[in-house]
Structure formats: C-alpha cells, structure tokens
Write an enzyme that holds these catalytic residues in place. Structure first.
Site, mmCIF file in Angstrom:
data_model
loop_
_atom_site.group_PDB
_atom_site.id
_atom_site.type_symbol
_atom_site.label_atom_id
_atom_site.label_comp_id
_atom_site.label_asym_id
_atom_site.label_seq_id
_atom_site.Cartn_x
_atom_site.Cartn_y
_atom_site.Cartn_z
ATOM 1 C CB VAL A 71 25.972 -8.535 -86.687
ATOM 2 C CG1 VAL A 71 25.206 -8.845 -87.974
ATOM 3 C CG2 VAL A 71 26.544 -7.126 -86.754
ATOM 4 N N GLY A 116 25.068 -15.477 -85.523
ATOM 5 C CA GLY A 116 25.318 -14.161 -84.941
ATOM 6 C C GLY A 116 26.794 -13.998 -84.646
ATOM 7 C CE LYS A 117 32.450 -15.051 -84.715
ATOM 8 N NZ LYS A 117 32.545 -16.519 -84.661
ATOM 9 N N GLY A 118 29.799 -10.881 -82.777
ATOM 10 C CA GLY A 118 29.979 -9.550 -82.217
ATOM 11 C C GLY A 118 31.285 -9.421 -81.480
#
Length: 432
Positions: A71, A116-118
């Site tokens: 994301v 962002g991250k995931g």
C-alpha cells in the site's frame, strides 16, 4: 504439478481497528491545525493499493499460492518508504494503516519520503529458509515496477530482516538491464552490511527508542540509572532498546514475546536472555532466571517505563488502567489505540508516540539509501552520531510544540508532520 492453497483465513481482530485508529489520530491533529479541507481529503485515502497472488513451489514439490500486499499512501514529499512484514495478520487494512503511519513518520523526521507498507500473509516459522527465499523472490517479481529506488523503497519489518532485503535487492536488480543493475541497489534498505547495507542499521530502531527515553529523562532532570522497564516484544527493536537501557544502568524487570511472559523484580539480564532465545528457537519460554507469568498480567507489572515493541493495538481501554509505568515508549507501530490512550493521558502517563519513538529505523534507512545512491561507505560512529542528532532534533521539535500548544506528544507530532505535507501541497498545487 499439484496446486494447493490454504483456505483457512487467520483471525485478524486488529486490522480494521488500526485503520480507524490512525484516521482518528489524523483527524484530531487536522482539526487542531485547521488543515485545508482539500488536503484533508487527499491524506485521508491511499494513493495505490496493490494485491498480488503468486505461486511458489515448496520443498515437497507442491505449489502454494500466496497473497502479498503493498500500500502506497502518499508521496508528496518523496518516494514511498516503509517495511514489509511476514505475519498471519497482514492484510490490506493493516497495510493501509501502517502506510499512513509511515507518511507521518517520514514527514516528522524531515526526510524526503512518503509512506508505504506491505507484506505477505504467512507464518514464516512454518517454512524452511529455502522456501522463504523462493517466496520472497517470487513476491518481488510479482510486485515488479510497483517498487523501485526512486519510487517505493521497502525495508525490514515484523519477521523480515537483512537476509530478506538481500533477496529482494538481488531479485529486483536481476530484472534490470545489465548496465543498470548496480544503480538499483537502493531499491530496499536494511540490507546486510556486505551487500550495500549500512553499519548500525540493525540496531537503529531500538537505539532510537532508547534515545527518546533518554531525552525524556534529561528533560525531566531524571537519570535512567536505577529505572525499571518492561518490554513487550523481544525481537530486533525490543532487544536493542533493552540493551541500550541496560548499559545506562536501567533494569529490565519484565519481558514478553509471542510465546510467553517473564518477570523478575531484581532484573533480567538482557544479554543472557538474548543468548538463551537464540538457542531456544527465538523463544524466551523456559528461561530459568525469571518466573513465568500470565500474559494478561504483563502490563500491570510495577515499573517506571513500558516499551510496547510487538504489534498494534496492544494497549486498549481494557488494560490501560492496569499500567504502572509513568512513561510509554512506543517501539511498535500503533501499539496504543485511541481509547487506551485517553485512559493513559487521564492518568497522567506520558506517551512517546510511535512516529517519533521508533523513527530511528527509517532515519537509518535514509542514510543507507544516500550511501548507496552516492557510492559512499559510512562507518558505525558516523551513523550513530548522525542518528542521535536527527532524533534529538525531532524530539525537541515535538516537545516544544506540545508545550506551546498544550497538547499531548502524539497530537503535537502529527501536527508537525501534517503541516509539512500541507505546505508542500500549497506550494506545488494540485495537478493539473
């Protein structure tokens, strides 16, 4: 070839709560600074949400299908930046909340990054090292150009480490034309020191947690020597925070990981426990120099400082009234929910918020990114010195803002972070 997929969905009780939590924190600060309504709309949503399903052959020859996420919340200040975690609770909602927190964290630190991250929805303990390598490489290939050294730069997070980053970097670089491969080394940060990593990156997050506690003690004319502390999560962040606190003369009286909880009012030796966990499959269960306690009793332990350094939504309205510590230093992302925080603040407990407290990791990641970009090599002393100066500057900004506006530290930190992004939008305008 046999295709198998585990249809059991792991329980994810906290994901939705995390999104609501970060949005409530954001809106509270946005109201405080009278954020422009149009910019509030932009920052309330994510820019991109990527879900990839990809097959990987297991050691037994069967194929499993995995689901991965990335994301990208906002990139007004620079490329998206944030970790990849491997955990059963990873899903699009969790990634959404964590990506938003990264936007505020990088902005507060004054870095040229967005958030962002995931990650992948797996329990990595159930897979061999060779399977994890194939899963990581296939995930990287599936993400393709959704990541990149000037676009979106992943880093280690829960259950990922420098080895994971080395696999990602190698896979990504291998997909580039030969002449461009070395110029893409900074597609991830948190790599091993021998593969373009930064000396000291491994301890940077935990060291940053320790520094914010140290700055708080200095601000209140207190010494860390003799202070007692408890740590939830004895992974990379929890261990290093405890390590540096112990060197200052503080003592760890309680510690908790995913497997169990320990207590010793006379102190638990950090290095001895860490050595024990390395021989006990990463678990602290069975450590003889402390007593086992119920996980429900952990936060009620008598101590001066509490460091939640595990997962989100750990301190809630259900247990915040039990906490004995006078200071909460958030080593994890989102460990305290909004209702829990209200209880703590009403009780006069200070919270050093996650976007400040654990920002040492992303600051060191920025140093590594610069090092790779410029073809430089930084030594440990330089890294630690630069990190301490950067963390002190952030802490003092938040502390000054909180005092001036009569706010808690989290709201002050959010206000500073959001104002910086608002300024960028106002100066640049909205395309077209």
């Amino acid at each position: 070839m046999t295709l198998t997929q585990d249809v059991k969905k792991p329980a994810k009780p906290n994901a939705k709560g995390m999104v609501e939590n970060v949005l409530e924190q954001f809106n509270s600060a946005a109201n405080q600074i009278n954020l422009h309504p149009s910019i509030r709309k932009i920052l309330s949503i994510t820019n991109n949400e990527i879900i990839v399903n990809f097959p990987v052959k297991m050691d037994n020859g069967e194929v499993e299908i995995f689901q991965g996420y990335r994301v990208q919340h906002n990139n007004a200040l620079g490329p998206y930046k944030g970790g990849l975690r491997y955990h059963p609770t990873v899903d699009i909602d969790a990634a959404r909340a964590l990506a938003m927190w990264m936007t505020w964290k990088t902005s507060l630190a004054g870095l040229p990054y967005g958030g962002g991250k995931g990650g992948i929805q797996i329990d990595p303990s159930k897979y061999s090292k060779s399977e994890l390598e194939r899963i990581t490489r296939r995930f990287t290939f599936a993400l393709a150009d959704n990541i990149g050294p000037e676009h979106d730069i992943p880093a280690p997070d829960v259950n990922t480490n420098d080895q994971t980053m080395a696999w990602i970097a190698d896979t990504y670089m291998s997909t580039r034309p030969p002449a461009e491969r070395s110029a893409n080394q900074h597609v991830v940060t948190g790599k091993p020191a021998g593969s373009g990593g930064l000396e000291g990156r491994d301890r940077a997050t935990g060291f940053g947690v320790f520094l914010t506690i140290k700055f708080w003690a200095e601000q209140h004319n207190q010494e860390l020597k003799g202070k007692s502390f408890i740590v939830q999560g004895f992974g990379n962040v929890g261990y290093w925070a405890a390590h540096f606190l112990e060197t200052e003369g503080a003592k760890m009286v309680g510690v908790q990981d995913a497997y169990g909880s320990l207590y010793n009012q006379n102190g638990i030796n950090v290095e001895n426990l860490f050595s024990y966990t390395k021989t006990n499959k990463g678990s602290l269960v069975g450590y003889s120099a402390a007593e086992d306690i119920s996980k429900d009793d952990f936060f009620s332990l008598d101590c001066d400082i509490c460091i939640p350094a595990a997962l989100g939504n750990q301190i809630t309205a259900d247990n915040a009234h039990l906490i004995q510590a006078k200071l909460i230093a958030e080593g994890a992302n989102g460990p305290t929910n909004v209702e829990g925080e209200k209880v703590l603040l009403e009780r006069g407990i200070t919270i050093i918020p996650d976007i400040l407290c654990n920002s040492g990791g992303v600051i060191a990641s920025y140093f590594e990114w610069l090092q790779n970009r410029n073809g430089e090599l930084w030594n440990m002393d330089d890294v630690i010195d630069k990190l301490e100066r950067k963390m002190r500057s952030s802490y003092e900004k938040v502390s000054h803002y909180a005092k001036k506006e009569n706010l808690d530290m989290r709201t002050a930190a959010y206000c500073i972070a959001i104002e910086r992004i608002e300024k960028a939008y106002i100066q640049r305008g909205i395309f077209p």
